[in-house]
Design a protein around this motif. Structure first.
Motif, short mmCIF file in Angstrom:
data_model
loop_
_atom_site.label_atom_id
_atom_site.label_comp_id
_atom_site.label_asym_id
_atom_site.label_seq_id
_atom_site.Cartn_x
_atom_site.Cartn_y
_atom_site.Cartn_z
N PHE A 388 -5.76 -51.39 29.63
CA PHE A 388 -6.20 -51.98 28.22
C PHE A 388 -6.35 -50.60 27.32
CE2 PHE A 388 -10.20 -51.69 25.73
CZ PHE A 388 -9.74 -52.64 24.81
N LEU A 389 -6.70 -49.38 27.90
CA LEU A 389 -6.65 -48.30 26.97
C LEU A 389 -5.01 -47.95 26.28
CD1 LEU A 389 -9.33 -45.81 28.39
CD2 LEU A 389 -9.57 -47.23 26.51
N GLN A 390 -4.14 -48.27 27.41
CA GLN A 390 -2.77 -47.93 26.93
C GLN A 390 -2.30 -49.00 25.95
OE1 GLN A 390 -2.26 -45.17 27.44
NE2 GLN A 390 -0.76 -44.80 29.08
N SER A 391 -2.53 -50.08 26.18
CA SER A 391 -2.34 -51.17 25.33
C SER A 391 -2.88 -51.00 23.82
CB SER A 391 -2.94 -52.58 25.58
OG SER A 391 -4.47 -52.75 25.42
N ARG A 392 -4.21 -50.45 23.65
CA ARG A 392 -4.66 -50.19 22.38
C ARG A 392 -4.03 -48.84 21.91
NH1 ARG A 392 -9.49 -51.78 20.73
NH2 ARG A 392 -10.20 -49.63 19.74
N ARG A 393 -3.55 -47.82 22.81
CA ARG A 393 -2.94 -47.02 22.07
C ARG A 393 -1.32 -47.07 21.69
NH1 ARG A 393 -4.80 -43.63 27.44
NH2 ARG A 393 -6.81 -42.97 26.94
#
Length: 415
Positions: A388-393
């Motif tokens: 999820f964090l990678q998708s936001r980044r």
């Protein structure tokens, strides 16, 4: 100071494909709360402090969800693979195999034992997890974490039963064997990648390399400097010397030599494989084509028993500024350039970044339960949180790139 809580709304929307695999309403409620607890503030990401910080769920409920609830994690694992493929999958992606250690005290946590931990650089009382990371460029998404069971566990059925290890997992499997199982799971899901990477702990295993080749995969893995090889023009002959027993097999017309010796005679070139925060990253590399000595064992004249020549491959040497040397082996095509070989073997570092972030930011090693199921569910939740964090980044990076492109186009139009 106001705190941006928009990520929580984004998380609930992003998790919808994952929650389809949880049929019970209570589990569909616990899953987002658990993942939000991993992402949110707080140094400790074990169940009790996460429940206390959430305020809307009790410790017993959150603990039951991750450690004792009766639900299948496979649908969530498949959803994670689908999302990872969407984010970074493709022909230029790498599938990185490695392992990571979780230091532990005592002896009751599942799989814990004194064992060498590469991340710590020493033998320590720890759990060891085989990791699988899909990465493209400098963006990793971890898609698999599976516990390795040392001999002290697989030889003790009662101990495995107390840790609630499933019956089909109560077997002795090496880390390379676990890695092949995980690779098969990734392949079955349809995830796209171009090359498998691994360190010498896996690459020095001939069965591991053979298993990759049998699956039609391209790979670049670490190896020991003592790995023996033959020149590509080695010939197989039938010996004619007198012996007490007649010969049954052809043998090479020359003995094998170690990879370190072969590469020492090659030309070493300074190669830059990518740019870092302080400029271009460079090392000296050398490479040559050989036939790896990983075939059946036979006696070669008076030279003793040796492995017969196997497939033709690349061997690659890396000489670092510190004087340290590393060695690799790859089945990349014969026309591959040295720069491409160097970029491939150096791409493995990205999984170390993922390990560090899962541990330091998302509490991978903070689970305090002792069971097999609880540890693997907690690990799965940390991987989903990381995805999820990678998708936001990536979204933020895409918006910045788009805005820069729009600004440049406007500036050009005004010229």
């Amino acid at each position: 100071m106001a705190v941006d809580e928009s990520w929580r709304i984004d998380l609930e929307r992003w998790l919808e494909p994952f929650l389809v695999g949880l049929s019970h309403p209570a589990r569909r409620r616990m899953c987002p709360l658990y993942i939000a607890g991993l992402i949110g503030p707080g140094d400790r990401k074990s169940v009790q402090p996460m429940a206390a910080r959430a305020g809307e769920v009790g410790y017993d409920q959150l603990h039951h969800f991750v450690a004792a609830g009766v639900w299948d994690s496979a649908p969530l694992e498949r959803a994670l693979l689908t999302e990872a493929d969407r984010l970074v999958g493709g022909d230029d992606a790498f599938l990185v195999i490695d392992d990571t250690a979780l230091p532990k005290k005592g002896r009751h946590s599942v799989g814990v034992a004194p064992q060498y931990a590469s991340s710590l650089g020493k033998t320590a009382n720890s759990q060891s997890l085989v990791s699988v990371t899909l990465a493209s460029g400098e963006v990793p998404v971890m898609v698999g974490l599976r516990l390795f069971l040392p001999d002290s566990w697989t030889r003790d059925p009662e101990r495995m039963a107390r840790a609630r290890i499933p019956a089909d997992r109560q077997v002795a499997l090496s880390k390379p064997e676990i890695a092949i199982e995980e690779i098969d799971r990734v392949i079955a899901s349809g995830v796209r990648f171009g090359c498998v990477l691994a360190d010498a702990g896996y690459g020095s295993s001939a069965p591991f390399r053979h298993a990759l080749s049998e699956r039609g995969l391209v790979w670049a893995v670490g190896m020991s400097r003592r790995q023996t090889v033959y020149p590509t023009d080695v010939a197989m002959i039938f010996p004619t010397e007198k012996a007490r027993k007649p010969r049954k097999h052809h043998i090479p017309n020359m003995p094998p030599v170690c990879a370190e010796e072969v590469l020492a005679g090659q030309r070493w070139r300074k190669i830059s494989w990518r740019r870092g925060t302080k400029g271009a990253l460079t090392c000296h590399f050398a490479a040559c084509r050989v036939r790896i000595a990983d075939g059946p064992k036979h006696r070669i004249f008076d030279k003793g028993v040796s492995r017969m020549p196997g497939d033709e491959v690349w061997i690659i040497g890396e000489r670092r500024a510190t004087g340290e040397r590393k060695y690799y082996i790859s089945n990349l095509p014969a026309h591959t350039t040295l720069k491409t070989l160097a970029a491939a073997v150096k791409a493995r570092w990205i999984c170390e970044q993922a390990h560090q972030q899962l541990k330091e930011e998302l509490g991978l090693g903070h689970f305090e339960g002792r069971s097999w199921t609880g540890l693997h569910r907690h690990s799965l939740m940390t991987m989903i949180a990381y995805a999820f964090l990678q998708s936001r980044r990536l979204q933020v990076a895409g918006r910045k790139k788009k805005s820069l492109g729009t600004a440049a186009a406007t500036e050009h139009a005004g010229c």
